[in-house]
Design an enzyme around this catalytic site. Structure first.
Site, PDB file in Angstrom:
ATOM      1  N   ASP A  33      -9.233   3.479  -1.683  1.00 39.56           N
ATOM      2  CA  ASP A  33      -9.951   3.831  -0.457  1.00 39.56           C
ATOM      3  C   ASP A  33     -11.273   4.502  -0.790  1.00 39.56           C
ATOM      4  O   ASP A  33     -11.445   5.724  -0.667  1.00 39.56           O
ATOM      5  CB  ASP A  33      -9.080   4.744   0.400  1.00 39.56           C
ATOM      6  CG  ASP A  33      -7.802   4.059   0.832  1.00 39.56           C
ATOM      7  OD1 ASP A  33      -7.742   2.814   0.781  1.00 39.56           O
ATOM      8  OD2 ASP A  33      -6.842   4.763   1.213  1.00 39.56           O
ATOM      9  N   ASP A  81     -74.518   6.567   6.027  1.00 41.16           N
ATOM     10  CA  ASP A  81     -74.876   5.468   6.923  1.00 41.16           C
ATOM     11  C   ASP A  81     -75.981   4.646   6.256  1.00 41.16           C
ATOM     12  O   ASP A  81     -76.546   5.044   5.225  1.00 41.16           O
ATOM     13  CB  ASP A  81     -75.344   6.074   8.255  1.00 41.16           C
ATOM     14  CG  ASP A  81     -75.415   5.055   9.392  1.00 41.16           C
ATOM     15  OD1 ASP A  81     -74.930   3.920   9.203  1.00 41.16           O
ATOM     16  OD2 ASP A  81     -75.944   5.411  10.455  1.00 41.16           O
ATOM     17  N   GLU A  93     -76.118  -0.434   3.360  1.00 45.10           N
ATOM     18  CA  GLU A  93     -75.809  -1.825   3.012  1.00 45.10           C
ATOM     19  C   GLU A  93     -76.612  -2.344   1.812  1.00 45.10           C
ATOM     20  O   GLU A  93     -76.092  -3.282   1.182  1.00 45.10           O
ATOM     21  CB  GLU A  93     -76.045  -2.720   4.229  1.00 45.10           C
ATOM     22  CG  GLU A  93     -75.075  -2.498   5.361  1.00 45.10           C
ATOM     23  CD  GLU A  93     -75.298  -1.183   6.110  1.00 45.10           C
ATOM     24  OE1 GLU A  93     -74.317  -0.582   6.574  1.00 45.10           O
ATOM     25  OE2 GLU A  93     -76.472  -0.755   6.203  1.00 45.10           O
ATOM     26  N   ASP A 142       0.855  -1.188   0.000  1.00 42.48           N
ATOM     27  CA  ASP A 142       0.000   0.000   0.000  1.00 42.48           C
ATOM     28  C   ASP A 142       0.892   1.239   0.000  1.00 42.48           C
ATOM     29  O   ASP A 142       2.118   1.156   0.159  1.00 42.48           O
ATOM     30  CB  ASP A 142      -0.876  -0.043   1.252  1.00 42.48           C
ATOM     31  CG  ASP A 142      -2.040   0.939   1.216  1.00 42.48           C
ATOM     32  OD1 ASP A 142      -2.296   1.528   0.138  1.00 42.48           O
ATOM     33  OD2 ASP A 142      -2.701   1.096   2.251  1.00 42.48           O
ATOM     34  N   ASP A 200     -71.884  -0.051  14.882  1.00 41.07           N
ATOM     35  CA  ASP A 200     -72.649   0.239  16.098  1.00 41.07           C
ATOM     36  C   ASP A 200     -72.281  -0.736  17.210  1.00 41.07           C
ATOM     37  O   ASP A 200     -73.026  -1.680  17.535  1.00 41.07           O
ATOM     38  CB  ASP A 200     -74.136   0.190  15.789  1.00 41.07           C
ATOM     39  CG  ASP A 200     -74.544   1.234  14.757  1.00 41.07           C
ATOM     40  OD1 ASP A 200     -73.790   2.190  14.547  1.00 41.07           O
ATOM     41  OD2 ASP A 200     -75.613   1.083  14.139  1.00 41.07           O
TER      42      ASP A 200
END
Length: 1725
Positions: free
Chosen positions: A454, A1271, A1274, A350, A1379
């Site tokens: 490096d 509400d 369904e 190195d 509910d």
């Protein structure tokens, strides 16, 4: 002179120029008629035209691309100690390039000159060289192929050296182990996890004071020699570092390297005052008295600590002159002597540029000298040539006898050191050994390898490493790699994971990092990371025989090892720019992921057959010549084997010492002609010159015409005792038999993957098969298969056993699939069971069916050929002769299998001859078949069944070979085995666990006005319809399945584990999402059904509602009481009692007179108002007085009776006129006498949305509401079916199979099923029955309601909350859980409901806080307010007739506690809002199950696929979390552990393996709590909250409304993980406008914290955040014991602005007043 050359040379006399022309093409390769040719003493310049811009090489630099950018780029060349940086001259000098000409021939040019120089490339295209010394000595190599060029170049400069076999193993190093004990820990960790580890390094810290040829024998490296010998005995080698610089500060006679070197005059000299002296610099060695110096001078306190350290801590050094023969002898002798102390195996050199820490020398250089300051300074870094090196006047040998200067020899220093180092290493080891060097020059590669220096732990350096490897292979350095995970900076786990994957394919494969940075050896990141590393290194070690063979050809013939794709496909110009993927040799393509957070990679597949390395499955032919996006999960690197090649393999081990003893194998990848070839080179792996001495084994393999043969070209006993074990042949069509040396061999052929596997198990030396019959028999087809998932269709179906009256042996309970699901309403008997062709056997276990299908029962078979369609496959099914269960069986069914995306597959069963109802769902579609899918699908012919298989793990996700597949008009049934019992989802119903109970539970799905309380008595279908589940597989991968069907159904889960669907209409339209993480599944599902909507900011505030305020005065009192206690409230609701007689779009002018004014006043107080709207419209009002009915009737938008004309009537909330309601009478009496007739809008009617919108806009003109609550949709009906409570007797109202609904009949509490409505909102389209559309009613109302609200409030986001939902509703509405009752178990089960709706795509979810029905007790309401403060939809709501439950109702203490809980919520709203942004953008969950988060820290990012059954970063591997139902997370970071049991003051909370901090104090949980359930104190007014390490939560000071809190200062909570890091984000917009993200009207900042710094990066800087500031920051988990200073950028904070608690490790900052438009940076020390 050579004859028959490939080139002509032409000279032009005046002015001089030359041209070099390729003879056969006439291409001009060099033409110097351009530019200015200059030849001066210190300036030499020449320019040439280039034939093309396909220009590669020149180094060493950090290039941004492999093919050069020719836009006037200048690159300097002069060896330099310089970490990789753009435009910097780095460690080596390589003035060599290659050029690909227009006709695809290639040439290369070397300038043999070592002086400082630069090169300029320009778009002409042209090249200019400028150098400041020497001569212009050019060599041209004419190829003609790119590989030929490299072969010719290395023939000239020297063939690459052959590394020892062990040097191809995995290598581990760091600068800064700092002790032998730490090295031992690292090695032990590698051993513990059985990770391959062939080489361990010693960096400079093993030395005594960083002195070459020493080790710290009396200090921290005592015992190093014995440790090295132990390593070697365990199969690991040891390599030492040696720097060239030698200290001259030691006491004379104590340091032989200097003493002998001085005596022998081996060092570089310099003239001084007529005398020669050693040139002295400074590098790493410390002086002998370093400890005393450091006590006297503390450089760490200096502003420039590096310069201070160099001045005071570094010893003077001298530099060897390696061209001096005496120096070489000196170096070799020192190496031999040191090896006697430490028996190292190789040497790493190195700092040999050469580097010096002082400029030039201790005394500097004479910059008046022309060598130090030449007239032209090339474009190199540094102000002078001697920057970071030694003076140019230094004297050094050019040859053994000739001396010159560093000016000429500088860039040759590393080159001159390499050869003597290798000689020394081989002398001491007696073996081949290895050298790796940092500084290089042409021909250095014949003695050493190189690493790319490096680098830094940053993502871009991964890509740069590929470019560097490709270039160094051109330069003749196949033994090349980069520091895996990076050298400088702290790496991150994701980066290191990806880098380890890439690094496993570096020829030089070393993990290496720098001092003071976090450890990055694989075990440092934990067991999962270690296991993943072991896996990918096992792939490398499996392939080492192939890699070693490539090195043999590099050494013998000069080939590249890491090869550019263009070298193999020069006719394909696309490859010229490919530098993010590379080849090993010609056969293996590596395509790494190199970008953060990416889970896929774009791969270019040149035109040939390519096979997935892991599975052997061939890429689709459509991929050829295309860039394809390939899934690449965190633990996966795509590898592909090229057709036409044979790759030798060997079983892996944890060291090559052991793997070299294991059996070999072959991968035979056939090309389009069903041919392949390859080689295996083998020697002892360690001796010198085995090839040159004939001490090797070499076999050539060929596969052609069904034969695989080997030709042993060199036979050596080095392979004795080794065998060939497994041969894999990819790309066959069929196989008849396999023989080995004339004998039949056992084999296996996979029809799906087209892979033949056989194992000859013969000695390698005699593996020369000459079969008498074909080894394999390919068909005549030679093209690529169309898909990696071809169906497997049996041509010889097994016979179906005839039904018997008794099974031959008892069938296990869990293997039974119910053949009589109608038993609860159809009298059951054994004979009826047998009549269905089923088996009858009683069982003592409850719920186990007594009547069940026989094995392989089947009802259909495949007829005809499987049709290939552009999008997948079409299969025709025909009914077998089986008894009908419910009649009207459909004889011909079509199955379409659509490969929609890589992670989504659709399989749809429908009537082949008649159209049936299909859900009018706007889904993404595709016209083409996805490639590189995560799934395979296979089919069986007779009886029909199908399997869906996860490719990566082989896990079967769906298997319909069980149960009875049935497709009748009103009974569709299909069963599937499941991979595990970890099933989640399916709704809407109340489940008592998040993970399903698989004990024969049958769950109904059909929207219904049904109270959750009913579910505590039986399985009840509630408001929504969600046939979607997720499954966590054993391998910790997850998938989801969605059935797109809106008809009534039920779903049975049984302990096999298995699932059975039964529906009474439509089609079976399944979609599977393969994740692989649970979060990925939800993301993919919401991508399909629609991303969740982003609620307005104020909708995240606290909301208050009740049915039964009864008058405006009571509402005012409630609001005033909230303000009296300063309790946050953002929304007040109006329930149906605000209406006149509960009729929508009215206000009761008696009880609610003044409501519009009150609403306007609310807004001045920072609050919003939301109204309820039911769908039912009364029809009993006087005509002309009630526009909702009058206009709707005129537009004809109401649902019709079966005749399609008459409006269908029921009863819901609206009352008749002039009735006095008596609340004490029974419900049925009320309905019949008070409730008016009502009609039901058909929201799919073409005119319905206009009608609905007009009403909402008009009503808003009266009452300025801000949002709408829908509400009863369904749809609910207070009479069963029609007004008389009945419906006609037909198959719609009484279907032959009645699912397991909580009702005696299907029209219970809703409409008659034969009523008519639109399927599609298009004029003139046909009507369908409510039977089909029922569960879609709420869904059909959601979208038009939100659009209407936004029209009424122009530019405002508004919001809708809906009771009934269907997949996709979440993109326009939120939901509450209905509910409920004021019961402890209802509160507890709300957690499960929220988690499930998170899966369904509804992050805006919550339940009625304190309960809807019944009077709530104070203690329950207190605990419910605590958990409710963490519901995304946070509303306290109760019902008519029950006591008030708003917080002030229970008194001052309760009110103050509620304020405290809500202040926590409001403080965290920026975090919650950011989570909603991510849900809206990416589809992630907000309320998150713990199982969705792994213990590994890090923000959620998408993951697309996984390859193997290991743990992945974001996949939950903690099985303890799979069933948790009493805790939940906000996103990944905030853990909520509520008290859910009456009278409890403690709570058991599970803490997955991570750092967790108490939200209130910042104190960290004990480490012993990780992965444990801990009992926490939870007094009455406290909810346990914990912040997860690794995350940053944005906060804001709370107020009593978001209108006010949004203008207050922000803050941050940063909770550090184990690595001292954390990340987070803040999304901010105006909180109310529509599509701010899409329009860019938002602010987005990312925060990160690591070590001692917290900072931000602003990703989108918008003035929406103007005027807002960051005031406080709290950091949890700082590991420091003291903090002395805190800085904002460079400004030191006042002591009053911060406080550090050394006990809790919490740092608190305040009064920062930091402008949010500016990035923040806080540091502390």
């Amino acid at each position: 002179m050579a004859t028959n050359t490939m080139y002509d040379v032409e000279f032009i006399e005046n002015p001089f120029s030359l041209k070099i022309t390729r003879k056969d093409t006439g291409a001009v390769l060099w033409d110097t008629s351009v530019g200015g040719f200059v030849f001066a003493d210190q300036y030499l310049q020449i320019s040439t035209r280039l034939p093309t811009s396909n220009f590669y090489g020149l180094g060493e630099h950090e290039h941004a691309s492999f093919r050069h950018d020719m836009n006037y780029q200048t690159w300097g060349a002069f060896s330099r100690d310089q970490p990789p940086s753009y435009k910097a001259n780095l460690y080596g000098v390589h003035p060599f390039y290659t050029c690909l000409e227009a006709d695809t021939k290639s040439h290369g040019v070397l300038l043999l000159n070592s002086n400082a120089m630069d090169f300029t490339v320009q778009p002409t295209p042209a090249l200019t060289y400028r150098t400041i010394g020497g001569v212009l000595d050019f060599y041209m190599f004419l190829g003609p192929s790119p590989e030929n060029v490299v072969q010719q170049y290395t023939e000239a400069i020297g063939r690459p050296y052959m590394p020892p076999y062990w040097a191809l193993g995995f290598q581990l190093c760091r600068y800064g182990y700092n002790s032998l004990a730490r090295v031992k820990e690292v090695v032990a960790g590698m051993r513990e996890h059985d990770i391959p580890h062939d080489v361990q390094y010693g960096d400079i810290d093993y030395m005594e004071r960083q002195l070459d040829f020493t080790y710290d024998k009396d200090g921290v490296y005592e015992g190093l020699p014995d440790f090295v010998r132990q390593l070697q005995a365990e199969g690991t080698h040891y390599i030492i570092i040696l720097d060239p610089a030698i200290s001259k500060a030691e006491v004379p006679g104590t340091y032989p390297p200097y003493d002998i070197g001085t005596e022998e005059k081996v060092f570089i000299m310099v003239d001084k005052n007529g005398e020669e002296e050693e040139l002295v610099g400074k590098v790493w060695p410390d002086p002998p008295n370093i400890e005393d110096i450091m006590k006297e001078i503390d450089c760490s306190k200096e502003e420039n600590s590096w310069d201070c350290g160099v001045e005071h801590y570094r010893a003077p050094v001298v530099f060897p002159d390696f061209q001096n023969p005496k120096t070489q002898e000196w170096w070799i002798n020192l190496t031999v002597d040191f090896h006697d102390e430490i028996p190292f195996d190789g040497i790493w050199i190195d700092m040999n540029e050469p580097a010096s820490f002082v400029k030039g020398s201790l005394e500097g250089c004479d910059y008046n000298n022309k060598l130090e300051s030449p007239p032209y300074k090339p474009k190199i870094w540094g102000d002078v040539l001697a920057d970071k090196t030694i003076c140019m006047v230094g004297k050094t040998h050019r040859t053994a006898t000739e001396v010159t200067t560093q000016y000429n020899m500088h860039s040759l220093f590393g080159w001159s050191q390499t050869e003597p180092t290798l000689i020394a290493a081989r002398k001491v080891t007696g073996e081949r050994s290895m050298v790796v060097t940092r500084s290089t020059f042409p021909s250095t590669g014949k003695d050493s390898g190189h690493w790319l220096g490096d680098n830094a732990s940053v993502w871009p350096h991964m890509h740069k490493s590929i470019i560097g490897m490709l270039e160094f292979n051109l330069f003749g350095f196949p033994y090349i790699g980069a520091d895996i995970c990076g050298f400088f900076e702290n790496t991150t786990e994701p980066l290191c994971r990806r880098w380890t994957q890439l690094g496993a394919f570096y020829p030089y494969c070393r993990n290496h990092n720098g001092i003071n940075y976090r450890p990055q050896d694989p075990p440092a990141f934990g067991a999962k990371f270690a296991e993943e590393t072991r896996y990918i290194l096992h792939v490398r070690y499996t392939l080492l025989p192939y890699l070693y063979t490539l090195f043999h050809y590099a050494h013998a013939e000069g080939n590249t090892v890491v090869r550019p794709v263009m070298h193999e496909f020069i006719e394909d110009s696309v490859t010229y720019d490919v530098d993010k993927q590379f080849l090993w040799g010609a056969a293996l393509m590596i395509s790494p992921v190199m970008e953060e957070d990416m889970e896929e990679v774009d791969i270019y597949f040149p035109d040939c057959r390519w096979y997935d390395y892991y599975t052997g499955v061939e890429r689709s032919q459509s991929d050829r010549g295309k860039k394809v996006k390939v899934n690449a999960p965190n633990d996966y690197i795509p590898l592909h084997v090229r057709g036409g090649y044979i790759i030798p393999t060997q079983k892996p081990a944890n060291s090559t010492v052991f793997s070299r003893l294991l059996p070999f194998g072959l991968i035979v990848a056939l090309d389009d002609n069903h041919e392949a070839s390859g080689s295996l080179f083998w020697d002892d792996g360690d001796s010198v010159d085995t090839f040159e001495n004939g001490l090797y084994y070499l076999a050539k393999y060929t596969a052609t015409e069904g034969r695989l043969e080997s030709e042993i070209q060199s036979n050596n006993d080095v392979v004795n005792e080794l065998i060939m074990d497994t041969v894999l042949v990819y790309g066959l069509d069929s196989v008849t038999d396999v023989t080995y040396n004339g004998q039949l061999e056992s084999w296996n052929f996979n029809d799906m993957t087209k892979i033949l596997k056989f194992g000859p198990s013969g000695p390698l030396v005699s593996y020369t098969p000459t079969p008498t019959r074909e080894i394999y028999k390919p068909s005549s087809k030679a093209s690529c298969i169309d898909s990696p998932a071809e169906p497997v269709v049996s041509t010889q179906p097994p016979p179906v056993p005839a039904p018997t009256t008794r099974p031959p042996q008892r069938t296990a309970d869990h293997d039974r699939f119910d053949c009589f699901p109608d038993g609860k309403y159809n009298e059951f008997s054994e004979q009826k069971c047998l009549d269905r062709g089923c088996l009858y056997e009683e069982s003592p276990t409850p719920s186990v069916p007594w009547c069940f299908f026989p094995p392989d029962y089947g009802s259909y078979k495949i007829v005809g050929e499987v049709q290939s369609m552009p999008w997948g496959h079409r299969i025709q099914l025909e009914k077998l002769d089986r008894p009908s269960m419910f009649g009207a069986d459909i004889s011909r069914v079509t199955l379409d299998v659509e490969f929609q995306t890589q992670s989504r597959i659709r399989f749809k069963f429908y009537d082949s001859d008649n159209a049936r109802f299909e859900v009018p769902f706007p889904m993404p579609t595709t016209d083409t078949m996805a490639t590189d899918t995560l799934y395979d699908i296979t089919f069986n012919n007779d009886p029909f069944w199908m399997k869906v298989i996860r490719k990566s793990s082989g896990v079967v996700l769906w298997d319909t070979s069980v149960g009875g597949f049935n497709f009748a008009d009103q009974f569709l049934q299909i069963s599937s085995l499941l991979p595990t019992s970890n099933i989640y989802g399916l709704g809407e119903t109340v489940h008592f666990s998040f993970r399903h109970d698989m004990n024969w539970r049958t769950w109904p799905i059909f929207t219904k006005d049904e109270f959750p309380g009913t579910a505590y008595r039986t399985e009840a279908n509630l408001y929504g319809h969600h046939p979607f589940y997720t499954c966590m597989e054993e391998e910790y991968m997850s998938h989801g399945v969605f059935l797109l069907n809106a008809n009534a159904m039920d779903v049975t889960l049984q302990p096999t584990p298995a699932i059975t669907y039964r529906t009474i209409g439509g089609v079976l339209d399944f979609f599977m999402f393969l994740g692989p993480s649970p979060e990925n599944v939800v993301q993919q599902y919401t991508e399909f059904i629609g991303r969740p909507f982003l609620p307005p900011y104020w909708a995240l505030g606290f909301q208050l509602c009740r049915w039964g305020y009864n008058n405006l005065t009571n509402v005012m009192k409630v609001v005033d009481s909230m303000e009296e206690y300063d309790i946050p409230q953002d929304i007040q609701y109006g329930d149906i009692d605000y209406m006149e007689r509960q009729m929508i779009f009215t206000i009761d002018q008696e009880t609610y007179a003044g409501l519009p004014e009150f609403v306007r006043d609310l807004k001045t107080r920072g609050k919003h108002y939301v109204i309820i709207l039911d769908p039912a419209v009364t029809m009993n009002e006087t005509r002309g007085e009630y526009p909702p009915y009058d206009d709707g009737h005129e537009k004809d938008i109401f649902i019709k009776e079966a005749d399609g004309v008459t409006e269908f009537q029921g009863r819901v909330w609206p009352y008749y006129k002039n009735v006095t309601v008596n609340d004490s009478v029974p419900w049925e009496y009320k309905v019949e006498n008070y409730n008016a007739h009502a009609v039901f809008p058909d929201f799919r009617h073409p005119k319905a949305e206009e009608w609905w919108t007009d009403l909402i806009v008009d009503f808003h003109n009266t009452l300025e509401f801000d949002g709408i609550w829908i509400d009863m949709n369904e749809p609910a009906n207070f009479v069963h079916g029609s007004l008389d409570g009945t419906c006609p007797d037909n198959n719609f109202n009484k279907p032959p199979y009645f699912p397991n609904l909580v009702a005696p009949f299907i029209y219970n509490k809703t409409l008659c099923m034969e009523t008519k409505q639109y399927r599609d909102p298009v004029e003139g389209s046909s009507l369908t029955e409510h039977y089909n559309m029922h569960s879609l009613y709420g869904w059909s109302q959601n979208d038009p309601t939100l659009r209407a609200a936004r029209k009424a409030l122009p530019g405002k986001r508004s919001f809708v909350i809906s009771r009934s939902t269907f997949p996709g509703s979440g993109k326009t509405a939120g939901h509450w859980l209905g509910d409920n009752d004021s019961q402890w178990n209802h509160m507890a089960d709300s957690v499960i409901g929220m988690l499930e709706f998170g899966l369904f795509g509804f992050p805006y979810i919550g339940s009625d806080i304190c309960g809807f029905f019944q009077n709530v007790k104070e203690d329950l309401c207190n605990r419910w307010m605590q958990i409710g403060a963490f519901y995304p939809f946070c509303r306290n709501h109760n019902a008519y007739g029950w006591e008030d439950q708003h917080p002030p109702k229970f008194g001052k203490t309760f009110a103050e506690n509620s304020r405290k809980y809500l202040h926590i919520r409001y403080r965290l709203l920026p975090f919650l809002y950011t989570l909603f942004h991510e849900a809206n953008t990416y589809g992630s969950t907000v309320v998150r199950p713990l199982m969705h988060e792994n213990k590994v820290n890090g923000p959620f990012q998408p993951i697309m696929v996984s390859r193997k059954s290991y743990a992945y970063k974001y996949l939950s591997t903690d099985t303890a979390t799979f069933a948790i139902k009493t805790q939940f997370l906000w996103g990944p970071a905030l853990l909520i552990s509520p008290v859910l049991v009456k009278d409890a003051v403690q709570v058991d909370a599970y803490f997955p393996d991570a750092r967790w901090f108490d939200y209130y104090t910042g104190e960290e949980m004990e480490a012993s709590s990780r992965g444990k359930t801990v009992r926490l104190d939870a007094p009455y007014d406290y909810i346990p909250l914990h912040v997860r390490g690794g995350y940053i939560l944005p906060t804001q000071q709370p107020a009593n409304s978001t209108v006010y809190s949004r203008v207050l200062p922000f803050g941050l909570i940063a909770a550090l993980d184990d690595d001292g890091m954390a990340t987070g984000s803040l999304f901010w917009d105006d909180g109310d406008s529509i599509d701010t993200y899409e329009s860019g009207d938002y602010f987005l900042a990312n925060f990160n914290c690591k070590e001692n710094e917290l900072g931000s990066v602003i990703r989108q800087n918008h003035d929406v955040i103007d005027g807002l500031y960051m005031d406080d920051i709290t950091i949890y988990g700082i590991r420091q014991t003291t903090i002395t200073s805190v800085y904002s950028y460079t400004d030191k904070l006042e002591d009053t602005q911060w406080n550090f608690n050394s006990d809790t490790k919490v740092l608190e900052l305040n009064n920062l007043h930091h402008n949010m438009r500016q990035q923040i940076r806080i540091t502390w020390e």
